[in-house]
Design a protein around this motif. Structure first.
Motif, PDB file in Angstrom:
ATOM      1  N   ILE A 263      63.006  22.957  71.201  1.00  0.00           N
ATOM      2  CA  ILE A 263      62.794  23.671  71.556  1.00  0.00           C
ATOM      3  C   ILE A 263      64.655  24.117  71.096  1.00  0.00           C
ATOM      4  O   ILE A 263      64.949  25.131  70.570  1.00  0.00           O
ATOM      5  CB  ILE A 263      63.289  23.860  73.055  1.00  0.00           C
ATOM      6  CG1 ILE A 263      61.773  24.306  73.337  1.00  0.00           C
ATOM      7  CG2 ILE A 263      64.253  25.552  74.290  1.00  0.00           C
ATOM      8  CD1 ILE A 263      61.804  24.266  75.399  1.00  0.00           C
ATOM      9  N   GLU A 264      65.281  22.912  70.915  1.00  0.00           N
ATOM     10  CA  GLU A 264      66.959  22.870  70.513  1.00  0.00           C
ATOM     11  C   GLU A 264      66.438  23.018  69.598  1.00  0.00           C
ATOM     12  O   GLU A 264      67.539  23.788  68.970  1.00  0.00           O
ATOM     13  CB  GLU A 264      67.849  21.425  71.681  1.00  0.00           C
ATOM     14  CG  GLU A 264      67.548  21.534  72.992  1.00  0.00           C
ATOM     15  CD  GLU A 264      68.485  22.534  73.029  1.00  0.00           C
ATOM     16  OE1 GLU A 264      69.610  21.980  72.660  1.00  0.00           O
ATOM     17  OE2 GLU A 264      68.782  23.114  73.627  1.00  0.00           O
ATOM     18  N   VAL A 265      65.733  21.694  68.669  1.00  0.00           N
ATOM     19  CA  VAL A 265      65.963  22.273  67.166  1.00  0.00           C
ATOM     20  C   VAL A 265      65.635  23.882  66.579  1.00  0.00           C
ATOM     21  O   VAL A 265      65.931  24.789  65.484  1.00  0.00           O
ATOM     22  CB  VAL A 265      64.687  20.982  66.616  1.00  0.00           C
ATOM     23  CG1 VAL A 265      65.227  21.268  65.455  1.00  0.00           C
ATOM     24  CG2 VAL A 265      65.643  19.559  66.919  1.00  0.00           C
ATOM     25  N   GLY A 266      64.716  24.130  67.077  1.00  0.00           N
ATOM     26  CA  GLY A 266      64.103  25.033  66.832  1.00  0.00           C
ATOM     27  C   GLY A 266      64.680  26.632  67.295  1.00  0.00           C
ATOM     28  O   GLY A 266      64.411  27.900  66.819  1.00  0.00           O
ATOM     29  N   MET A 267      65.657  26.770  68.077  1.00  0.00           N
ATOM     30  CA  MET A 267      66.370  27.936  68.892  1.00  0.00           C
ATOM     31  C   MET A 267      67.868  27.373  68.346  1.00  0.00           C
ATOM     32  O   MET A 267      68.693  26.801  68.511  1.00  0.00           O
ATOM     33  CB  MET A 267      66.469  27.898  70.361  1.00  0.00           C
ATOM     34  CG  MET A 267      65.026  28.035  70.673  1.00  0.00           C
ATOM     35  SD  MET A 267      64.733  28.018  72.093  1.00  0.00           S
ATOM     36  CE  MET A 267      65.629  29.976  72.138  1.00  0.00           C
TER      37      MET A 267
END
Length: 325
Positions: A263-267
Protein backbone atom coordinates in the motif's frame (compact mmCIF):
# COMPACT_ATOMS: atom_id res chain seq x y z
CA UNK A 1 -19.02 13.63 15.59
CA UNK A 2 -15.53 12.10 15.61
CA UNK A 3 -16.91 8.79 14.30
CA UNK A 4 -18.80 10.61 11.55
CA UNK A 5 -15.66 12.48 10.48
CA UNK A 6 -13.64 9.25 10.53
CA UNK A 7 -16.28 7.53 8.37
CA UNK A 8 -16.32 10.43 5.91
CA UNK A 9 -12.51 10.34 5.71
CA UNK A 10 -12.52 6.60 4.99
CA UNK A 11 -14.61 7.33 1.89
CA UNK A 12 -11.78 9.43 0.41
CA UNK A 13 -11.70 7.29 -2.76
CA UNK A 14 -15.32 8.18 -3.48
CA UNK A 15 -14.72 11.89 -2.81
CA UNK A 16 -11.72 11.87 -5.14
CA UNK A 17 -13.58 10.17 -7.98
CA UNK A 18 -16.61 12.43 -7.52
CA UNK A 19 -14.41 15.51 -7.39
CA UNK A 20 -12.57 14.58 -10.58
CA UNK A 21 -15.87 13.75 -12.29
CA UNK A 22 -17.29 17.09 -11.24
CA UNK A 23 -14.19 18.91 -12.51
CA UNK A 24 -14.46 17.04 -15.81
CA UNK A 25 -18.11 17.93 -16.31
CA UNK A 26 -17.82 21.52 -15.05
CA UNK A 27 -14.15 22.64 -15.31
CA UNK A 28 -14.96 26.26 -14.44
CA UNK A 29 -15.98 25.17 -10.94
CA UNK A 30 -12.37 24.14 -10.21
CA UNK A 31 -10.04 26.09 -12.48
CA UNK A 32 -9.89 28.92 -9.94
CA UNK A 33 -7.79 26.63 -7.71
CA UNK A 34 -4.86 26.70 -10.13
CA UNK A 35 -5.30 30.39 -10.91
CA UNK A 36 -5.48 31.78 -7.36
CA UNK A 37 -2.57 33.06 -5.26
CA UNK A 38 -2.38 33.58 -1.51
CA UNK A 39 0.28 35.99 -0.20
CA UNK A 40 2.21 35.59 -3.42
CA UNK A 41 2.05 31.77 -3.34
CA UNK A 42 -0.07 29.62 -5.61
CA UNK A 43 -3.14 28.20 -3.87
CA UNK A 44 -2.11 24.67 -4.88
CA UNK A 45 1.15 25.00 -2.93
CA UNK A 46 -0.68 26.56 0.04
CA UNK A 47 -3.17 23.68 0.12
CA UNK A 48 -0.35 21.14 -0.05
CA UNK A 49 1.39 22.93 2.83
CA UNK A 50 -1.80 22.68 4.89
CA UNK A 51 -2.00 18.96 4.11
CA UNK A 52 1.57 18.50 5.31
CA UNK A 53 0.80 20.56 8.43
CA UNK A 54 -2.15 18.25 9.10
CA UNK A 55 0.16 15.27 8.76
CA UNK A 56 2.58 16.82 11.26
CA UNK A 57 -0.25 17.41 13.73
CA UNK A 58 -0.94 13.67 13.82
CA UNK A 59 2.71 12.82 14.57
CA UNK A 60 4.40 12.78 17.95
CA UNK A 61 7.90 12.10 19.19
CA UNK A 62 6.71 8.56 19.93
CA UNK A 63 6.16 8.02 16.21
CA UNK A 64 9.82 8.86 15.55
CA UNK A 65 10.93 6.58 18.38
CA UNK A 66 8.88 3.71 16.92
CA UNK A 67 11.01 3.76 13.77
CA UNK A 68 13.91 2.08 15.57
CA UNK A 69 11.59 -0.74 16.67
CA UNK A 70 10.76 -1.86 13.13
CA UNK A 71 13.91 -1.10 11.10
CA UNK A 72 13.60 -4.05 8.72
CA UNK A 73 10.11 -3.18 7.52
CA UNK A 74 10.83 0.53 7.16
CA UNK A 75 14.15 -0.09 5.39
CA UNK A 76 12.53 -2.47 2.91
CA UNK A 77 9.65 -0.08 2.32
CA UNK A 78 11.92 2.91 1.74
CA UNK A 79 14.14 0.94 -0.63
CA UNK A 80 11.15 -0.18 -2.69
CA UNK A 81 9.47 3.23 -2.57
CA UNK A 82 12.45 5.03 -4.05
CA UNK A 83 13.54 2.38 -6.55
CA UNK A 84 10.47 0.55 -7.87
CA UNK A 85 8.28 3.60 -8.45
CA UNK A 86 10.89 5.99 -9.96
CA UNK A 87 12.27 3.31 -12.31
CA UNK A 88 8.75 2.21 -13.26
CA UNK A 89 7.81 5.82 -13.97
CA UNK A 90 10.75 6.29 -16.33
CA UNK A 91 10.20 2.90 -17.96
CA UNK A 92 6.53 3.48 -18.75
CA UNK A 93 7.13 7.05 -19.89
CA UNK A 94 9.64 5.76 -22.42
CA UNK A 95 7.72 2.59 -23.33
CA UNK A 96 4.57 4.54 -24.24
CA UNK A 97 6.49 7.37 -25.87
CA UNK A 98 4.77 10.02 -23.77
CA UNK A 99 5.26 13.64 -24.75
CA UNK A 100 7.93 15.53 -22.87
CA UNK A 101 5.63 17.22 -20.35
CA UNK A 102 3.71 14.04 -19.57
CA UNK A 103 6.90 12.00 -19.31
CA UNK A 104 8.49 14.42 -16.85
CA UNK A 105 5.24 14.65 -14.89
CA UNK A 106 5.02 10.86 -14.66
CA UNK A 107 8.62 10.59 -13.45
CA UNK A 108 8.00 13.37 -10.92
CA UNK A 109 4.98 11.74 -9.29
CA UNK A 110 6.81 8.39 -9.32
CA UNK A 111 9.65 10.01 -7.35
CA UNK A 112 7.29 11.40 -4.70
CA UNK A 113 6.89 9.75 -1.27
CA UNK A 114 4.00 7.60 -0.16
CA UNK A 115 0.64 9.31 0.12
CA UNK A 116 -0.95 10.16 3.46
CA UNK A 117 -4.12 8.34 2.35
CA UNK A 118 -2.12 5.10 2.60
CA UNK A 119 -2.64 5.15 6.36
CA UNK A 120 -6.41 5.11 5.90
CA UNK A 121 -6.19 2.29 3.34
CA UNK A 122 -3.91 0.28 5.65
CA UNK A 123 -6.42 0.71 8.47
CA UNK A 124 -9.28 -0.41 6.23
CA UNK A 125 -7.23 -3.39 5.02
CA UNK A 126 -6.55 -4.41 8.64
CA UNK A 127 -2.82 -4.44 7.95
CA UNK A 128 0.00 -2.98 10.10
CA UNK A 129 -1.09 0.60 10.79
CA UNK A 130 1.90 1.43 12.99
CA UNK A 131 4.27 0.39 10.19
CA UNK A 132 2.22 2.39 7.68
CA UNK A 133 2.39 5.60 9.72
CA UNK A 134 6.13 5.17 10.26
CA UNK A 135 6.75 4.48 6.57
CA UNK A 136 4.73 7.49 5.44
CA UNK A 137 6.62 9.70 7.88
CA UNK A 138 10.03 8.37 6.83
CA UNK A 139 9.34 8.47 3.08
CA UNK A 140 8.03 12.03 3.37
CA UNK A 141 11.15 13.20 5.17
CA UNK A 142 13.52 11.27 2.88
CA UNK A 143 11.72 12.69 -0.14
CA UNK A 144 12.88 16.19 0.76
CA UNK A 145 16.27 15.10 -0.62
CA UNK A 146 15.44 12.06 -2.76
CA UNK A 147 12.59 13.51 -4.83
CA UNK A 148 14.74 16.36 -6.26
CA UNK A 149 17.72 14.04 -6.81
CA UNK A 150 15.73 11.23 -8.47
CA UNK A 151 13.64 13.62 -10.55
CA UNK A 152 16.81 15.32 -11.76
CA UNK A 153 18.47 11.99 -12.53
CA UNK A 154 15.55 10.26 -14.25
CA UNK A 155 13.59 13.25 -15.53
CA UNK A 156 16.85 14.59 -16.93
CA UNK A 157 16.38 12.10 -19.76
CA UNK A 158 13.71 14.44 -21.12
CA UNK A 159 14.65 17.95 -19.93
CA UNK A 160 17.21 19.60 -17.68
CA UNK A 161 15.78 19.58 -14.15
CA UNK A 162 16.66 22.24 -11.59
CA UNK A 163 17.10 20.04 -8.52
CA UNK A 164 17.88 23.00 -6.25
CA UNK A 165 14.60 24.67 -7.09
CA UNK A 166 12.81 21.39 -6.32
CA UNK A 167 14.71 21.10 -3.06
CA UNK A 168 13.65 24.60 -2.00
CA UNK A 169 10.04 23.78 -2.78
CA UNK A 170 10.25 20.53 -0.81
CA UNK A 171 11.60 22.38 2.21
CA UNK A 172 8.91 25.06 1.97
CA UNK A 173 5.84 22.89 1.40
CA UNK A 174 6.90 19.66 3.14
CA UNK A 175 9.61 20.07 5.77
CA UNK A 176 8.50 23.35 7.35
CA UNK A 177 4.78 22.42 7.70
CA UNK A 178 5.53 18.90 9.00
CA UNK A 179 8.03 20.18 11.58
CA UNK A 180 5.58 22.92 12.60
CA UNK A 181 2.83 20.33 13.04
CA UNK A 182 5.02 18.05 15.17
CA UNK A 183 6.11 21.03 17.27
CA UNK A 184 2.52 22.10 17.87
CA UNK A 185 1.53 18.55 18.77
CA UNK A 186 4.41 18.38 21.25
CA UNK A 187 3.86 21.81 22.83
CA UNK A 188 0.05 22.02 22.67
CA UNK A 189 -1.17 18.39 22.66
CA UNK A 190 -4.69 19.11 23.88
CA UNK A 191 -5.30 21.71 21.17
CA UNK A 192 -3.77 19.69 18.36
CA UNK A 193 -5.67 16.59 19.45
CA UNK A 194 -8.92 18.39 18.70
CA UNK A 195 -7.62 19.73 15.38
CA UNK A 196 -6.31 16.28 14.40
CA UNK A 197 -9.87 14.94 14.51
CA UNK A 198 -10.85 17.01 11.47
CA UNK A 199 -7.47 17.50 9.74
CA UNK A 200 -7.58 14.18 7.78
CA UNK A 201 -10.96 15.08 6.28
CA UNK A 202 -9.75 18.60 5.48
CA UNK A 203 -6.73 17.05 3.78
CA UNK A 204 -9.01 14.93 1.61
CA UNK A 205 -10.97 18.06 0.69
CA UNK A 206 -7.74 19.89 -0.18
CA UNK A 207 -6.54 17.00 -2.37
CA UNK A 208 -9.87 16.99 -4.22
CA UNK A 209 -9.52 20.72 -4.83
CA UNK A 210 -5.94 20.37 -6.11
CA UNK A 211 -6.73 17.44 -8.40
CA UNK A 212 -10.02 18.95 -9.55
CA UNK A 213 -8.29 22.21 -10.38
CA UNK A 214 -5.65 20.50 -12.50
CA UNK A 215 -8.17 18.26 -14.26
CA UNK A 216 -10.48 21.19 -14.95
CA UNK A 217 -7.62 23.33 -16.20
CA UNK A 218 -6.19 20.53 -18.37
CA UNK A 219 -9.32 18.82 -19.69
CA UNK A 220 -8.52 19.39 -23.36
CA UNK A 221 -4.92 18.26 -22.88
CA UNK A 222 -6.08 15.09 -21.11
CA UNK A 223 -8.52 14.31 -23.90
CA UNK A 224 -5.74 14.68 -26.46
CA UNK A 225 -3.50 12.15 -24.68
CA UNK A 226 -5.99 9.98 -22.84
CA UNK A 227 -5.16 6.49 -24.18
CA UNK A 228 -1.47 5.92 -23.56
CA UNK A 229 -1.42 8.27 -20.58
CA UNK A 230 -4.12 6.45 -18.62
CA UNK A 231 -2.50 3.08 -19.31
CA UNK A 232 0.98 4.28 -18.33
CA UNK A 233 -0.23 5.71 -15.01
CA UNK A 234 -2.31 2.62 -14.24
CA UNK A 235 0.69 0.36 -14.88
CA UNK A 236 2.86 2.59 -12.68
CA UNK A 237 0.61 2.05 -9.67
CA UNK A 238 -0.14 -1.59 -10.48
CA UNK A 239 3.61 -2.24 -10.53
CA UNK A 240 4.06 -0.49 -7.19
CA UNK A 241 1.29 -2.46 -5.49
CA UNK A 242 2.39 -5.78 -7.02
CA UNK A 243 6.14 -5.57 -6.37
CA UNK A 244 5.48 -3.91 -3.01
CA UNK A 245 3.61 -7.08 -2.04
CA UNK A 246 5.59 -9.86 -3.72
CA UNK A 247 9.14 -8.72 -2.96
CA UNK A 248 8.57 -8.37 0.82
CA UNK A 249 6.89 -11.79 0.84
CA UNK A 250 9.97 -13.23 -0.88
CA UNK A 251 12.07 -11.53 1.81
CA UNK A 252 10.11 -13.34 4.51
CA UNK A 253 7.83 -10.56 5.76
CA UNK A 254 4.53 -11.50 7.40
CA UNK A 255 1.48 -11.12 5.19
CA UNK A 256 0.13 -8.08 7.06
CA UNK A 257 3.49 -6.30 6.82
CA UNK A 258 3.87 -7.13 3.13
CA UNK A 259 0.41 -5.75 2.45
CA UNK A 260 1.29 -2.58 4.35
CA UNK A 261 4.45 -2.12 2.27
CA UNK A 262 2.44 -2.77 -0.90
CA UNK A 263 0.00 0.00 0.00
CA UNK A 264 2.79 2.41 0.89
CA UNK A 265 4.72 1.76 -2.32
CA UNK A 266 1.67 1.77 -4.59
CA UNK A 267 0.13 4.97 -3.23
CA UNK A 268 2.04 8.15 -4.08
CA UNK A 269 1.66 11.65 -2.68
CA UNK A 270 0.01 12.84 -5.89
CA UNK A 271 -0.89 16.16 -4.33
CA UNK A 272 2.80 16.85 -3.81
CA UNK A 273 3.54 15.89 -7.41
CA UNK A 274 0.79 18.18 -8.66
CA UNK A 275 2.01 21.06 -6.50
CA UNK A 276 5.63 20.71 -7.63
CA UNK A 277 4.69 20.35 -11.30
CA UNK A 278 2.38 23.39 -11.13
CA UNK A 279 5.03 25.71 -9.71
CA UNK A 280 6.19 28.50 -12.05
CA UNK A 281 9.83 27.54 -11.44
CA UNK A 282 9.13 24.00 -12.62
CA UNK A 283 7.20 25.19 -15.68
CA UNK A 284 10.11 27.48 -16.57
CA UNK A 285 12.27 24.42 -17.24
CA UNK A 286 10.27 23.67 -20.39
CA UNK A 287 10.97 25.58 -23.61
CA UNK A 288 7.43 24.83 -24.80
CA UNK A 289 4.62 26.23 -22.56
CA UNK A 290 2.28 23.49 -23.80
CA UNK A 291 4.62 20.82 -22.41
CA UNK A 292 4.81 22.69 -19.11
CA UNK A 293 1.01 22.63 -18.93
CA UNK A 294 1.07 18.84 -19.37
CA UNK A 295 3.44 18.18 -16.45
CA UNK A 296 0.84 18.30 -13.60
CA UNK A 297 -1.62 16.04 -15.45
CA UNK A 298 -0.06 12.65 -14.48
CA UNK A 299 -0.25 13.58 -10.80
CA UNK A 300 -3.94 14.46 -11.10
CA UNK A 301 -4.78 11.15 -12.76
CA UNK A 302 -2.48 9.30 -10.36
CA UNK A 303 -4.55 10.53 -7.41
CA UNK A 304 -7.59 8.72 -8.77
CA UNK A 305 -5.85 5.50 -9.72
CA UNK A 306 -4.01 4.89 -6.46
CA UNK A 307 -6.98 5.53 -4.17
CA UNK A 308 -9.26 3.32 -6.25
CA UNK A 309 -6.75 0.45 -6.48
CA UNK A 310 -5.86 0.82 -2.81
CA UNK A 311 -9.51 0.84 -1.74
CA UNK A 312 -10.28 -2.27 -3.80
CA UNK A 313 -7.33 -4.12 -2.27
CA UNK A 314 -8.33 -2.96 1.21
CA UNK A 315 -11.83 -4.33 0.66
CA UNK A 316 -10.50 -7.70 -0.51
CA UNK A 317 -7.89 -8.03 2.24
CA UNK A 318 -10.19 -6.91 5.05
CA UNK A 319 -12.85 -9.47 4.06
CA UNK A 320 -10.22 -12.17 3.81
CA UNK A 321 -8.97 -11.44 7.33
CA UNK A 322 -12.51 -11.17 8.72
CA UNK A 323 -13.38 -14.61 7.32
CA UNK A 324 -10.42 -16.13 9.18
CA UNK A 325 -11.41 -14.60 12.52
Amino acid sequence: MAKLIERATSLFAIWTVLGVGWAWMAPAHFTWVTQTSVAGQGLVSVLLGLIMLGMGLTLSLADFARVVKMPKGIAAGMALQFTVMPLAGLSFAMLFGLEQGLAVGLVLVACCPGGTASNVVTYLARANLALSVSMTMCSTLLAILLTPILTDWLGGVFIQIDRWSLLRQMVAIVLVPVVAGVALNTLLPSVTRRIAVVSPLLSVFAIVLIVGGIVGNSKELIEAHVGRLLLAIFLLHATGFALGLWLPRLMGFARADARTISIEVGMQNSGLGASLASAPSFAAQFTNPMQAALAPVPSAISSVYHVVIGSILAGIWSREKAEKL
